[in-house]
Design an enzyme around this catalytic site. Structure first.
Site, PDB file in Angstrom:
ATOM      1  N   MET A 148       0.815  -1.038   0.160  1.00  0.00           N
ATOM      2  CA  MET A 148      -0.081  -0.074  -0.144  1.00  0.00           C
ATOM      3  C   MET A 148       0.837   1.320   0.341  1.00  0.00           C
ATOM      4  O   MET A 148       1.927   1.578   0.750  1.00  0.00           O
ATOM      5  CB  MET A 148      -1.048   0.058   0.999  1.00  0.00           C
ATOM      6  N   ASP A 159       0.168   5.449  -1.364  1.00  0.00           N
ATOM      7  CA  ASP A 159      -0.649   6.637  -1.572  1.00  0.00           C
ATOM      8  C   ASP A 159      -1.811   6.587  -0.679  1.00  0.00           C
ATOM      9  O   ASP A 159      -2.556   5.631  -1.331  1.00  0.00           O
ATOM     10  CB  ASP A 159      -0.391   7.282  -2.729  1.00  0.00           C
ATOM     11  N   GLN A 206      -3.783   3.635  -2.867  1.00  0.00           N
ATOM     12  CA  GLN A 206      -2.514   2.684  -4.311  1.00  0.00           C
ATOM     13  C   GLN A 206      -2.034   1.656  -3.178  1.00  0.00           C
ATOM     14  O   GLN A 206      -2.038   1.417  -1.782  1.00  0.00           O
ATOM     15  CB  GLN A 206      -1.541   3.936  -4.509  1.00  0.00           C
ATOM     16  N   ARG A 243      -0.427  13.319 -13.966  1.00  0.00           N
ATOM     17  CA  ARG A 243      -0.542  12.625 -12.991  1.00  0.00           C
ATOM     18  C   ARG A 243      -1.226  12.837 -11.833  1.00  0.00           C
ATOM     19  O   ARG A 243      -1.232  14.125 -11.318  1.00  0.00           O
ATOM     20  CB  ARG A 243      -0.184  11.605 -12.674  1.00  0.00           C
ATOM     21  N   GLU A 297       3.904  14.789  -6.656  1.00  0.00           N
ATOM     22  CA  GLU A 297       3.665  14.036  -6.880  1.00  0.00           C
ATOM     23  C   GLU A 297       1.975  14.307  -5.799  1.00  0.00           C
ATOM     24  O   GLU A 297       2.104  15.345  -5.182  1.00  0.00           O
ATOM     25  CB  GLU A 297       3.811  13.079  -6.084  1.00  0.00           C
ATOM     26  N   TRP A 309      10.233   7.081   0.338  1.00  0.00           N
ATOM     27  CA  TRP A 309      10.247   6.395  -1.179  1.00  0.00           C
ATOM     28  C   TRP A 309      11.920   5.706  -0.916  1.00  0.00           C
ATOM     29  O   TRP A 309      12.017   4.897  -1.530  1.00  0.00           O
ATOM     30  CB  TRP A 309      10.391   6.247  -2.065  1.00  0.00           C
TER      31      TRP A 309
END
Length: 512
Positions: free
Chosen positions: A24, A26, A42, A169, A222, A314
């Site tokens: 899992m 975002d 996500q 995106r 993002e 990340w």
């Protein structure tokens, strides 16, 4: 808390949301609808590392107890389902009243039957991977649900095609009442594109923001979000509270503790242009810790503005030692906006929502000395999920250490200096995990960061710990630090007086 049966209890949080299994990242499509909070996210259910992106789904009535739902959106011939947002289509702008019905019952076109609900509409990025980043293709897509999110119908065609960008995106869609338009803000590499529509069909690009503002690294911005907040303590002329607009967007490699982070801009939005109040070079972080990314607010909530972020980074997200699940969400946070001390800017504060606080199983006053001596070590609560609240009075030169797990896996140090409060975060991987740690976890997880905060001598603190995380709220949520931790044998939270004159007042603890 969730209804999942947990085959791997090690490090599984009690209070923070986690997927039942798999990967899992975002949060997507946070929306309040028909008395329930919906959290989409996500996910890749088939492995514990990033893969073909789906939209997982859970719902809750209290932000604490979550019911896992079937996957809402899955990859198909049109591509993966990247991040986005969801709204209640109360105007039927995107979904005609007779277009989607509750299965298996049908409704006569134009009639809204009692067994039907106002549609939910999800906006997301379809991603078709190519042989190289230059050949990837991203466009904006839409799906709708007429049964409260239980089933979804996707549009085969893009609602906003790619104008030729590599990064295009993460659409956040919201209704802007003043201009009577739906607005979409999305990432276009190192800047954000702002689009709008009235009829729900043609999206017009009206402005851009960000190329010369805030923090940037070699990777795209993002997960943007844009929403109004009233200024606490002010009243508008015949219009209720005076609002300012808050824009949040995440960076992948230059966050405040290295790697991922979410930054904040406060300004004005007229339905076309976002105008920040801060200079272009100013960087303001939503969270000073290592593990708060892609923070998103809840659409259509009738009360306070609620935000949830992905609680990871990340740099090492693929290697956290959590068994057959990986990834967690921060505690939900209620936002408020206040004038700063100089009266020229604004302070964004974050609070744990009252409904989350009230869900605790107990509230206990802590018996601690009001003037603990240097060298004192005070226990602040030992439950798996616990919230400790207290006020510190620190003389200049005084310093204390907070250990959320009673050991050295994570330490917050607070020191009073003449110009404010110095906060140091010291985090390490326990020795027994180092032996099996993969390269990224071993290299990036341990860190020491320093922050100077312009705070007065009296500091309100809230420390929330769960199985593998701690969130420290300082000065009534003006600053928050979110950090994962993987303690070997967690013990009671402690406060240690390292030196100087320290006052400790109003200490209490809740646990779940």
């Amino acid at each position: 808390m969730s209804d999942a049966i947990d085959p791997t209890p090690a490090f599984r949080p009690l209070l923070h949301f986690t997927p039942p299994k798999g990967w899992m990242n975002d949060p997507n499509g946070l929306v309040h609808h028909a008395g329930q909070y919906h959290l989409f996210y996500q996910c890749y259910p088939d492995d514990t590392v990033w893969g073909p992106m789906h939209w997982g789904h859970a719902s809750s009535r209290d932000l604490v107890h979550w019911t896992h739902r079937p996957v809402a959106l899955a990859p198909d011939a049109h591509g993966m389902c990247f991040s986005g947002s969801a709204v209640v289509d109360w105007q039927h702008t995107f979904v005609a009243e007779c277009e989607i019905t509750t299965v298996p019952r049908k409704a006569v076109c134009g009639t809204l039957r009692a067994d039907m609900v106002t549609p939910l509409v999800a906006f997301f990025t379809r991603h078709v991977p190519g042989e190289s980043p230059e050949l990837d293709h991203q466009c904006q897509a839409m799906a709708a649900s007429r049964d409260g999110g239980r089933s979804w119908q996707t549009c085969d065609t893009a609602i906003l095609d790619n104008p030729g960008l590599q990064d295009f995106r993460d659409p956040k869609v919201f209704w802007h009442a003043e201009s009577e338009h739906w607005v979409m803000i999305l990432t276009e590499g190192q800047q954000l594109g702002i689009y709008r529509t009235q009829g729900g069909v043609e999206w017009e690009k009206v402005s851009v923001f960000g190329a010369e503002h805030g923090a940037h690294d070699e990777r795209a911005w993002e997960c943007p979000d844009l929403f109004p907040l009233p200024i606490e303590g002010s009243r508008g002329e015949q219009e209720g509270d005076v609002d300012r607009w808050v824009l949040m967007v995440s960076v992948q490699r230059c966050g405040p503790a290295g790697g991922s982070g979410t930054q904040v801009f406060i300004g004005d939005f007229d339905g076309v242009h976002f105008t920040p109040h801060q200079p272009p070079e100013t960087v303001t972080w939503f969270d000073l810790g290592a593990d708060c990314y892609a923070a998103q607010s809840c659409s259509d909530h009738p009360g306070e503005r609620l935000v949830i972020g992905w609680m990871s980074n990340w740099l090492y997200a693929h290697e956290t030692p959590t068994g057959d699940w990986r990834g967690a969400m921060t505690i939900p946070r209620a936002l408020s906006l206040h004038p700063d001390e100089g009266g020229e800017g604004y302070v964004l504060r974050q609070a744990i929502p009252e409904q989350v606080r009230r869900s605790a199983g107990a509230l206990d006053a802590l018996v601690v000395p009001r003037r603990p001596a240097p060298g004192s070590v005070l226990e602040l609560g030992e439950a798996q999920a616990a919230l400790t609240e207290f006020q510190l009075q620190l003389a200049t030169g005084a310093a204390v250490s907070l250990r959320p797990f009673g050991d050295d896996s994570l330490i917050f140090r607070l020191e009073r200096v003449e110009t404010g409060l110095d906060v140091t975060v010291d985090r390490s991987v326990p020795d027994d995990l180092y032996a099996g740690a993969e390269a990224a976890l071993a290299e990036h997880f341990s860190h020491q960061t320093h922050h100077h905060l312009p705070s007065g001598p009296r500091v309100a603190c809230q420390l929330l710990r769960d199985s593998c995380s701690a969130e420290l709220f300082i000065d009534e949520g003006r600053w928050v630090l979110t950090e994962l931790a993987f303690p070997t044998s967690p013990e009671a939270m402690t406060l240690s007086v390292e030196r100087g004159e320290v006052g400790l007042f109003g200490a209490s603890a809740r646990h779940w």
